[in-house]
Design a protein around this motif. Structure first.
Motif, PDB file in Angstrom:
ATOM      1  N   GLY A 157       0.737  -0.745   0.287  1.00  0.00           N
ATOM      2  CA  GLY A 157       0.167   0.626  -0.369  1.00  0.00           C
ATOM      3  C   GLY A 157       0.406   1.331   0.186  1.00  0.00           C
ATOM      4  N   ASP A 158       0.553   2.264   0.732  1.00  0.00           N
ATOM      5  CA  ASP A 158       1.137   3.024   1.066  1.00  0.00           C
ATOM      6  C   ASP A 158       2.743   3.397   1.706  1.00  0.00           C
ATOM      7  N   ARG A 159       3.496   2.015   2.032  1.00  0.00           N
ATOM      8  CA  ARG A 159       4.539   1.974   1.955  1.00  0.00           C
ATOM      9  C   ARG A 159       5.468   1.381   0.724  1.00  0.00           C
ATOM     10  N   LEU A 160       5.126   1.619   0.318  1.00  0.00           N
ATOM     11  CA  LEU A 160       5.984   1.989  -1.126  1.00  0.00           C
ATOM     12  C   LEU A 160       5.883   3.362  -1.725  1.00  0.00           C
ATOM     13  N   LEU A 161       6.665   3.783  -1.990  1.00  0.00           N
ATOM     14  CA  LEU A 161       6.595   4.954  -2.300  1.00  0.00           C
ATOM     15  C   LEU A 161       7.499   5.225  -3.117  1.00  0.00           C
ATOM     16  N   THR A 162       7.159   5.892  -4.596  1.00  0.00           N
ATOM     17  CA  THR A 162       8.183   6.763  -5.401  1.00  0.00           C
ATOM     18  C   THR A 162       7.788   7.673  -5.585  1.00  0.00           C
ATOM     19  N   PRO A 163       9.064   8.615  -6.316  1.00  0.00           N
ATOM     20  CA  PRO A 163       9.235   9.677  -6.519  1.00  0.00           C
ATOM     21  C   PRO A 163       8.160  10.861  -6.048  1.00  0.00           C
ATOM     22  N   ALA A 164       6.783  10.621  -7.280  1.00  0.00           N
ATOM     23  CA  ALA A 164       6.373  11.408  -6.370  1.00  0.00           C
ATOM     24  C   ALA A 164       5.186  11.771  -5.399  1.00  0.00           C
ATOM     25  N   ALA A 165       5.442  10.093  -4.342  1.00  0.00           N
ATOM     26  CA  ALA A 165       4.770  10.675  -2.970  1.00  0.00           C
ATOM     27  C   ALA A 165       5.200  11.332  -1.970  1.00  0.00           C
ATOM     28  N   ALA A 166       4.353  11.968  -1.263  1.00  0.00           N
ATOM     29  CA  ALA A 166       4.516  12.923  -0.508  1.00  0.00           C
ATOM     30  C   ALA A 166       5.956  12.248   0.652  1.00  0.00           C
ATOM     31  N   GLY A 167       6.569  12.799   1.607  1.00  0.00           N
ATOM     32  CA  GLY A 167       7.537  12.321   2.078  1.00  0.00           C
ATOM     33  C   GLY A 167       8.734  11.293   1.629  1.00  0.00           C
TER      34      GLY A 167
END
Ligand SMILES: Cc1cc2nc3c(=O)[nH]c(=O)nc-3n(C[C@H](O)[C@H](O)[C@H](O)COP(=O)(O)OP(=O)(O)OC[C@H]3O[C@@H](n4cnc5c(N)ncnc54)[C@H](O)[C@@H]3O)c2cc1C
Length: 469
Positions: free
Chosen positions: A29-39
């Motif tokens: 879920g939101d524990r996969l971060l791509t460059p567009a993600a906040a943080g």
């Protein structure tokens, strides 16, 4: 097992990347971060700054199953992989441009078992957190001297710190581990199960798998006598400080920095901006034994003496150290054997090097010996058991553009001060093939390659001081 040639986001279209990451996105879920993600920028930063490296994604895993899912994605896409725990390695192994970062920091569970004398740490636990948890039971496992260093990285490379002369390196206290291998299988490594892997993990770094749990021997330790002491920069003083460490009892350990004195109140104003000798030391015996060991240092007339009795975990609090994000380079090596200590001429060269550095720089000197040297060099993949001292020279750069000059300076100083050549993998600023040969003697490297061929023949774990299969 076949692994594809590494690709990068430049080679994978955005659509192909999304579909390649889909199984991981579904699991995390939101524990996969791509460059567009906040943080994303904060998550993708490591302790040491440097040239921009932007991963395609950061996977913040929590379980061995999630690690296996991430490894499958890296294997199947050929995306370069970096495994990151505390993120402190000087060579910035925890960041890979255009690749997948496996971020272990959420695997931060610590379970202290006083009855068994074993501490269990998740693969992303920090040294300070583990030390505080163990300290609550009057127990300790020795790491280094800095709270924010990852237990994963420091242990897999060796682990030299306040308790090493008494209890051995951290690797000498690693009893076992849970490891997710390149093919996604989860195995135990200890003296009875996969002993070749267990040997390789004790110094061979992250080359063999993702360590999701470390089992570490605990020893009783309540209060220690420790803290910071500083002296004005005289060669005779530095030589005496180093000899006192070398000839001291196993309970007495620490490190000495020769560095330019910052303008802080604890240092007399007339020394600000000049080289200073600063020791962070720890005596883990009785206060009477500590007083005896410290007497030669106090006789030198320190300009600051903050050494006191304190709970061992407090050694990791407020110890200072460089701020995160600093750009710089370092070279490391060994000097002497047994209880040998450098002479005044060498001490004068160290002080002169710092005087002439033309910017923030430090020479860090640590006495080895004691229990470190009583282990058979073939018993663990950390094989440099005989040196008297480990020396590291580091220089900060004000900006990335100044990094080559800092690198040139540290390379020259390591040669001038006579400690280039073999060295400690966890302090190496570069990760060339020669560095790998410097980290591991020939026989050790040959054995590491054999283990690599068994457990990671496709070299999935390559963002490290790489042992090629
Ligand atoms: C301020 C500072 C102080 C330090 N003090 C000391 C000291 O006193 N004594 C000492 O011995 N060293 C010390 N070090 C060096 C430190 O041991 C190394 O930088 C170590 O590699 C850091 O580990 P990490 O987990 O924080 O780093 P990371 O950069 O996250 O990891 C380093 C390497 O280990 C691998 N790795 C980490 N965890 C795992 C895991 N769970 N499974 C598989 N691979 C893994 C990574 O892939 C990477 O290749 C210090 C470093 C700094 C910056």
């Amino acid at each position: 097992m076949a692994t594809q040639e590494p690709s990068t986001t430049a080679q994978l279209t955005a659509h192909a990347l999304d579909s390649a990451l889909a199984p991981l996105a579904a699991a995390l879920g939101d524990r996969l971060l791509t460059p567009a993600a906040a943080g994303f920028a904060d998550t993708a930063a490591v302790f040491v700054g440097g040239p921009t490296r932007t991963p395609a994604a950061v996977a913040r895993v929590r379980t061995a199953d999630e690690v296996a899912t991430a490894l499958a994605v890296a294997r199947e896409t050929g995306l370069p992989l970096a495994v990151r725990s505390g993120g402190h390695h000087q060579a910035r192994h925890g960041l890979v441009d255009g690749g997948l970062v496996l971020d272990l920091r959420l695997m931060d569970g610590v379970d202290i078992d006083p009855a068994a004398g074993v501490g269990h740490a998740g693969g992303g636990v920090l040294a300070g957190a583990y030390t505080a948890a163990a300290g609550a039971h009057g127990l300790a496992t020795g790491f280094g001297d800095t709270a924010t260093v990852g237990v994963g990285g420091i242990t897999l490379g060796g682990g030299i710190g306040y308790l090493s002369r008494r209890d051995g390196l951290t690797v000498d206290n690693l009893l076992g581990a849970e490891v997710v291998l390149a093919d996604g299988s989860v195995v135990e490594a200890n003296a009875g199960e996969n002993p070749d892997l267990y040997w390789a993990l004790r110094g061979g770094g992250g080359n063999f798998g993702v360590v999701t749990r470390l089992d570490l021997r605990l020893r009783e330790l309540g209060t220690v006598t420790g803290g910071m002491m500083m002296w004005a920069p005289a060669p005779a003083t530095l030589a005496t400080v180093l000899r006192t460490f070398a000839e001291g009892p196993d309970e007495f350990a620490g490190m000495v920095n020769v560095m330019v004195a910052p303008p802080v109140p604890m240092i007399p104003a007339e020394l600000h901006g000049t080289p200073i000798i600063m020791a962070l030391l720890c005596h883990s015996g009785t206060t009477a034994q500590a007083d005896e060991a410290l007497a030669p240092l106090r006789a030198l007339g320190p300009v600051f003496d903050g050494v006191q009795e304190l709970p061992y975990p407090a050694m990791f609090e407020g110890a200072g150290g460089p701020p995160p994000g600093g750009i710089g380079d370092a070279r490391t090596g060994f000097l002497g054997q047994g209880a040998w200590a450098p002479d005044e001429a060498w001490a004068a060269d160290v002080i002169a090097a710092i005087s002439g550095a033309g910017g923030p720089a430090a020479v860090n000197i640590r006495a080895m010996g004691g229990a470190i040297g009583r282990v058979d060099p073939a018993a663990t993949a950390f094989a440099h058991r005989d040196p008297a001292f480990m020396v590291t020279v580091g220089k900060f750069a004000p900006a990335v553009e100044a990094l080559p000059a800092a690198s040139e300076w540290v390379t020259a100083k390591a040669e001038e001060l006579g400690f280039s050549g073999r060295g400690y993998v966890n302090f190496m600023g570069t990760a060339t093939e020669q560095d790998v040969r410097n980290a591991y003697p020939e026989a050790t490297l040959a054995r590491l390659r054999e283990v690599k061929r068994t457990y990671d023949p496709g070299n999935l774990f390559a963002s490290n001081h790489n042992v090629t299969p």
